[in-house]
Scaffold this active site. Sequence first.
Site, mmCIF file in Angstrom:
data_model
loop_
_atom_site.group_PDB
_atom_site.id
_atom_site.type_symbol
_atom_site.label_atom_id
_atom_site.label_comp_id
_atom_site.label_asym_id
_atom_site.label_seq_id
_atom_site.Cartn_x
_atom_site.Cartn_y
_atom_site.Cartn_z
ATOM 1 N N ASP A 30 1.422 9.075 -2.297
ATOM 2 C CA ASP A 30 1.549 9.589 -0.938
ATOM 3 C C ASP A 30 1.433 11.112 -0.941
ATOM 4 O O ASP A 30 1.969 11.790 -1.828
ATOM 5 C CB ASP A 30 2.899 9.159 -0.339
ATOM 6 C CG ASP A 30 2.927 9.283 1.175
ATOM 7 O OD1 ASP A 30 2.964 8.247 1.860
ATOM 8 O OD2 ASP A 30 2.920 10.432 1.677
ATOM 9 N N VAL A 96 -0.288 5.555 10.253
ATOM 10 C CA VAL A 96 -1.682 5.280 9.863
ATOM 11 C C VAL A 96 -1.962 3.797 10.133
ATOM 12 O O VAL A 96 -1.331 2.926 9.523
ATOM 13 C CB VAL A 96 -1.923 5.611 8.370
ATOM 14 C CG1 VAL A 96 -3.357 5.272 7.987
ATOM 15 C CG2 VAL A 96 -1.633 7.087 8.085
ATOM 16 N N HIS A 100 -0.176 -0.728 4.991
ATOM 17 C CA HIS A 100 0.165 -0.140 3.695
ATOM 18 C C HIS A 100 1.616 -0.439 3.380
ATOM 19 O O HIS A 100 2.462 -0.478 4.271
ATOM 20 C CB HIS A 100 -0.083 1.376 3.687
ATOM 21 C CG HIS A 100 0.474 2.090 4.881
ATOM 22 N ND1 HIS A 100 -0.122 2.054 6.116
ATOM 23 C CD2 HIS A 100 1.588 2.852 5.022
ATOM 24 C CE1 HIS A 100 0.591 2.776 6.976
ATOM 25 N NE2 HIS A 100 1.645 3.253 6.334
ATOM 26 N N HIS A 102 4.739 1.043 1.297
ATOM 27 C CA HIS A 102 5.281 2.193 0.569
ATOM 28 C C HIS A 102 6.063 1.670 -0.634
ATOM 29 O O HIS A 102 6.883 0.755 -0.494
ATOM 30 C CB HIS A 102 6.264 2.976 1.445
ATOM 31 C CG HIS A 102 5.676 3.612 2.667
ATOM 32 N ND1 HIS A 102 5.369 4.953 2.735
ATOM 33 C CD2 HIS A 102 5.349 3.096 3.878
ATOM 34 C CE1 HIS A 102 4.886 5.242 3.947
ATOM 35 N NE2 HIS A 102 4.868 4.128 4.660
#
Length: 114
Positions: A30, A96, A100, A102
């Site tokens: 990230d 975004v 995704h 994390h």
Amino acid sequence: MSKTLFEKIAAREIPAEIVYEDDKVLAFRDINPQAPTHILIVPKMPIPRIAEAEAGDNELLGHLLLKAAEVAENEDLKSDGYRLVINNGRNGGESVPHLHVHILGGRALKWPPG
Ligand code: 5GP
């Protein structure tokens, strides 16, 4: 349709420190880490968010989670533990619109999140 930010990273149009890649998923660090280790793992197919996933994505999503655990182990996070997070929509803090997960580790994380 225009590429998402994470499709551009997968296409090497935007630089990122990639830590894992196969034909279905990509994992990279990230840009604004919230923990000593903060990696995003994404399906290359741009599902916008988990709420938009469909039954046909079953296998891909299983692969994504198993690879998230593999990446965490490769980052030496398994023994002390880590957290997987999926932010979904406005209240979830999603910024975004390309699904995704994390991977956060390297420090004790508070619960519940703020
Ligand atoms: P979200 O808030 O949608 O759950 O997470 C999006 C994540 O993408 C954020 O943690 C943010 O720091 C990260 N991010 C945004 N732009 C970039 C970028 O250009 N490169 C990388 N590596 N990460 C990014």
